[in-house]
Design a protein around this motif. Structure first.
Motif, PDB file in Angstrom:
ATOM      1  N   GLY A   1      -8.589 -68.614 -18.649  1.00 16.45           N
ATOM      2  CA  GLY A   1      -8.025 -67.361 -18.161  1.00 16.45           C
ATOM      3  C   GLY A   1      -8.808 -66.690 -17.057  1.00 16.45           C
ATOM      4  O   GLY A   1      -8.438 -65.581 -16.635  1.00 16.45           O
ATOM      5  N   LYS A   2      -9.851 -67.316 -16.528  1.00 13.96           N
ATOM      6  CA  LYS A   2     -10.680 -66.675 -15.499  1.00 13.96           C
ATOM      7  C   LYS A   2      -9.909 -66.527 -14.180  1.00 13.96           C
ATOM      8  O   LYS A   2      -9.994 -65.479 -13.526  1.00 13.96           O
ATOM      9  CB  LYS A   2     -11.953 -67.498 -15.281  1.00 13.96           C
ATOM     10  CG  LYS A   2     -12.862 -67.561 -16.497  1.00 13.96           C
ATOM     11  CD  LYS A   2     -14.069 -68.446 -16.228  1.00 13.96           C
ATOM     12  CE  LYS A   2     -14.953 -68.565 -17.472  1.00 13.96           C
ATOM     13  NZ  LYS A   2     -16.131 -69.450 -17.235  1.00 13.96           N
ATOM     14  N   LEU A   3      -9.185 -67.575 -13.789  1.00 13.32           N
ATOM     15  CA  LEU A   3      -8.421 -67.500 -12.543  1.00 13.32           C
ATOM     16  C   LEU A   3      -7.369 -66.403 -12.628  1.00 13.32           C
ATOM     17  O   LEU A   3      -7.160 -65.644 -11.668  1.00 13.32           O
ATOM     18  CB  LEU A   3      -7.770 -68.853 -12.259  1.00 13.32           C
ATOM     19  CG  LEU A   3      -6.865 -68.912 -11.020  1.00 13.32           C
ATOM     20  CD1 LEU A   3      -7.659 -68.587  -9.763  1.00 13.32           C
ATOM     21  CD2 LEU A   3      -6.206 -70.292 -10.902  1.00 13.32           C
TER      22      LEU A   3
ATOM     23  N   CYS B   1      -8.647 -61.067 -21.743  1.00  7.93           N
ATOM     24  CA  CYS B   1      -7.718 -59.954 -21.511  1.00  7.93           C
ATOM     25  C   CYS B   1      -8.363 -58.636 -21.947  1.00  7.93           C
ATOM     26  O   CYS B   1      -8.292 -57.619 -21.229  1.00  7.93           O
ATOM     27  CB  CYS B   1      -6.406 -60.185 -22.262  1.00  7.93           C
ATOM     28  SG  CYS B   1      -5.366 -61.497 -21.601  1.00  7.93           S
ATOM     29  N   GLY B   2      -8.999 -58.623 -23.129  1.00 17.02           N
ATOM     30  CA  GLY B   2      -9.681 -57.429 -23.597  1.00 17.02           C
ATOM     31  C   GLY B   2     -10.875 -57.063 -22.735  1.00 17.02           C
ATOM     32  O   GLY B   2     -11.115 -55.881 -22.434  1.00 17.02           O
ATOM     33  N   MET B   3     -11.640 -58.066 -22.307  1.00  9.87           N
ATOM     34  CA  MET B   3     -12.803 -57.814 -21.466  1.00  9.87           C
ATOM     35  C   MET B   3     -12.390 -57.238 -20.106  1.00  9.87           C
ATOM     36  O   MET B   3     -13.022 -56.306 -19.591  1.00  9.87           O
ATOM     37  CB  MET B   3     -13.583 -59.119 -21.276  1.00  9.87           C
ATOM     38  CG  MET B   3     -14.184 -59.672 -22.569  1.00  9.87           C
ATOM     39  SD  MET B   3     -14.656 -61.416 -22.464  1.00  9.87           S
ATOM     40  CE  MET B   3     -15.830 -61.379 -21.120  1.00  9.87           C
ATOM     41  N   LEU B   4     -11.294 -57.788 -19.544  1.00 12.84           N
ATOM     42  CA  LEU B   4     -10.812 -57.291 -18.254  1.00 12.84           C
ATOM     43  C   LEU B   4     -10.369 -55.839 -18.341  1.00 12.84           C
ATOM     44  O   LEU B   4     -10.695 -55.007 -17.479  1.00 12.84           O
ATOM     45  CB  LEU B   4      -9.659 -58.177 -17.769  1.00 12.84           C
ATOM     46  CG  LEU B   4      -8.987 -57.774 -16.456  1.00 12.84           C
ATOM     47  CD1 LEU B   4      -9.986 -57.856 -15.301  1.00 12.84           C
ATOM     48  CD2 LEU B   4      -7.759 -58.644 -16.183  1.00 12.84           C
ATOM     49  N   VAL B   5      -9.619 -55.505 -19.394  1.00 15.54           N
ATOM     50  CA  VAL B   5      -9.161 -54.119 -19.561  1.00 15.54           C
ATOM     51  C   VAL B   5     -10.349 -53.184 -19.736  1.00 15.54           C
ATOM     52  O   VAL B   5     -10.402 -52.086 -19.154  1.00 15.54           O
ATOM     53  CB  VAL B   5      -8.198 -54.019 -20.759  1.00 15.54           C
ATOM     54  CG1 VAL B   5      -7.923 -52.553 -21.107  1.00 15.54           C
ATOM     55  CG2 VAL B   5      -6.898 -54.742 -20.462  1.00 15.54           C
TER      56      VAL B   5
END
Length: 627
Positions: free
Chosen positions: A476-478, A449-453
């Motif tokens: 959480g990759k999908l 979640c942090g990496m995506l943001v």
């Protein structure tokens, strides 16, 4: 002279009330007492005018002053004693006219004043079965919207204060009705459906929505505050549940009214209906009421089954729900601080999913194509950043909450027109520190979640950042890939499908819910197959005999007709049925005066007394001290 006239008039109405509170000798006297006050205020049905033999002067009956006293006298003294006799003579309508005036009197202001007093009188006295029946008729004939209009229509500004006090008293009585009825009825008998808790408040909710619609052009803050007070009382009784109810016994305002609200908003060309709702909700007396209503509305919005679906139909559904919330509550601007604070408390104080995150962000954006409300977006983004960067949230929240807040953050950022605030976020120390906290989290799904943001904020600010390792479905990759696909476009920018056809009648849409009560199943009836020629008792077989020449015996109905024939009972005195226990005792065993020598009359009195004794004693046993 005027003072003497007023004193004489007041003495007359007081005498009527006093006589109704005392034993009444016969039915004609009772009818005369009941007709006089009704005639003086124009509520006497025409067929009872013949009984008005002692009329009161015009306007002698002050409804607000005298109606509660008369209603209480009827409930405590007249109905327990005279209900059977009035019903038999088809005159019970006179009693009901003192509580729920008939449809012919509906247009009269006095009728609505009488109904207002009736709510207060019935709620404040000990209930009996007959009072429950009167109350069921009252709530159907004079619902809350009718009495609101009677209170405030055409009233001067000087009278608004007095009307507001009366209205608050009436609202408290209306809200107390189902609880008082339920406490009285218990499990001993069936409660009328209109007075059951869930259906009762569902009807009140529908009435409030109709009242809002009919008052949409009203600009008086006093009247708006009066409806807001009613909404607040409804919220305090639990009519705004935080989840969709699973039982008809649980009331839900939005379950009953959302279909009508949607239709009225679609036809709201001048935005008066929407503006009225916004002012009404902003006038609630407590922020707790506003928070309850917000929570309940969010729970009753159409559910998005696939929360990250990018299909046009799903995006259109998001916009429709966001548009509904916007038209009811208005924009999330800083000048409406109470709404912003309540909204923040609701969206972060409960467990919502990504579908709700899409609706919240679309509401803040304005729920319109190519038209963004930057002030509302900045207000929402600031609240989301505060939560997303909170250390306790990062370390202790569940994965579902992380995904919800992360999706709300990125969807809100996507809605911003240039310049995008993402550049300011990259320079924020608290934001950069939170990214580090996320990346060091032990749960790989939360870590992503942090990496995506971080990647999406960098991309929005014109920079490049790629942590890699996004392939696969686990950890959480999908979910991250699906959220990236959603961010390729904004929900509010999709082409809206054609508006669905409206229903023929809003009343059909106002059904409380899609919940259907479970119908009891009929037990299977098992029949035994009997052998041919079987007879359970051959001894009962009759003998064949020739037809008799005698006439048939008279039936019970023939006997009753003969009994009523006036030519047969010439000279026989009719004995009236007793209505008081003292009269019953006198008929069975006379105690005063010379005894009549007519033995037939005495026998008839005893027969009538014994016939009604059990019913009369049972009726008196649970009420009053006469027994």
């Amino acid at each position: 002279m005027s003072a003497e006239y007023n004193d004489a008039t007041l003495a007359q109405i007081r005498e009527v009330i006093s006589r109704l509170q005392s034993p009444i000798p016969d039915l004609p006297t009772l009818l005369s007492l009941l007709t006089a006050p009704l005639a003086s205020i124009g509520l006497l049905p025409p067929r009872f005018r013949v009984h008005d033999i002692s009329p009161l002067p015009p306007h002698a009956f002050d409804v607000a002053r005298h109606a509660p006293l008369l209603q209480r006298a009827l409930l405590e003294h007249v109905i327990p004693t005279w209900e059977p006799a009035l019903t038999k003579e088809d005159a019970y309508e006179l009693v009901e006219q003192y509580f729920s005036p008939d449809s012919m009197s509906f247009a009269s202001p006095a009728a609505k004043q009488v109904a207002l007093c009736a709510y207060s009188t019935i709620v404040s006295t000990a209930l009996q079965d007959y009072a429950v029946r009167i109350l069921a008729k009252l709530v159907k004939a004079y619902p809350v919207d009718v009495l609101y209009i009677s209170q405030f229509s055409g009233a001067s500004s000087a009278a608004h204060v007095r009307h507001a006090i009366n209205w608050e008293d009436h609202v408290r009585n209306v809200v107390a009705v189902p609880t008082k009825v339920a406490n009285f009825m218990g499990e001993r008998r069936a409660t009328p459906s209109s007075l059951e808790y869930g259906p009762y408040f569902a009807d009140v909710s529908v009435r409030i929505e109709r009242l809002v619609y009919t008052s949409r052009a009203e600009r008086s803050q006093d009247r708006i505050s009066a409806i807001a007070y009613l909404l607040a009382k409804l919220a305090n009784t639990g009519a705004f549940p935080s989840a969709v109810p699973t039982s008809l016994a649980q009331p839900s305002f939005f379950e009953a009214t959302l279909p009508a609200i949607r239709l009225h908003l679609q036809a709201d060309d001048d935005s008066c209906y929407s503006a009225y709702w916004t002012k009404l909700l902003a006038s609630l007396p407590s922020t707790m009421n506003l928070r309850s209503i917000l929570t309940s509305l969010f729970a009753h919005l159409a559910r998005i089954t696939s929360v990250l679906d990018t299909a046009m139909r799903t995006r259109a559904l998001v916009v429709r729900e966001a548009w509904l919330v916007k038209n009811l509550f208005g924009p999330l601007h800083k000048d409406n601080s109470e709404l912003v604070d309540c909204f923040a408390a609701v969206i972060f104080g409960r467990n919502w999913d990504e579908g709700h995150a899409r609706i919240f962000a679309c509401w803040a954006a304005g729920a319109q194509k190519d038209d963004r409300d930057r002030e509302a977006l900045e207000t929402l983004l600031a609240r989301v950043i505060d939560v997303w960067t909170d250390v306790d949230h990062v370390r202790h929240s569940l994965l579902s909450q992380h995904q919800y807040v992360t999706s709300l953050l990125l969807i809100t950022l996507k809605y911003f027109p240039p310049p995008n605030p993402a550049h300011d976020l990259t320079l924020s120390p608290s934001f950069v520190q939170s990214i580090s906290t996320y990346i060091s989290h032990l749960d790989p799904s939360i870590r992503r979640c942090g990496m995506l943001v971080a990647e999406e904020v960098a991309r929005a600010s014109g920079k490049s950042l790629n942590f890699g390792d996004w392939e696969g479905d686990g950890q959480g990759k999908l979910w991250c890939r699906r959220l990236r696909g959603l961010l390729q476009a904004c929900d509010a920018d999709v082409e809206q499908p054609d508006e669905p056809e409206k229903e023929d009648a809003i009343a059909q849409e106002n059904q409380p819910s899609s919940i259907t009560p479970v119908q009891p199943t009929k037990a299977a009836i098992i029949k035994e197959e009997l052998a041919p020629g079987y007879d359970s008792d051959d001894s009962l077989t009759g003998y064949a005999s020739p037809p008799s020449s005698r006439s048939a015996s008279p039936t019970p109905s023939d006997l009753e007709e003969i009994e009523r024939d006036p030519t047969i009972r010439v000279g026989v005195k009719k004995v009236p049925r007793p209505v008081y226990l003292a009269q019953l005792g006198e008929m069975i065993r006379p105690t005063g005066g010379l005894q009549s020598g007519d033995e037939q009359l005495q026998a008839t009195k005893v027969e009538v007394a014994l016939e009604v004794a059990e019913e009369l004693i049972r009726r008196k046993s649970g009420y009053g001290t006469e027994l």
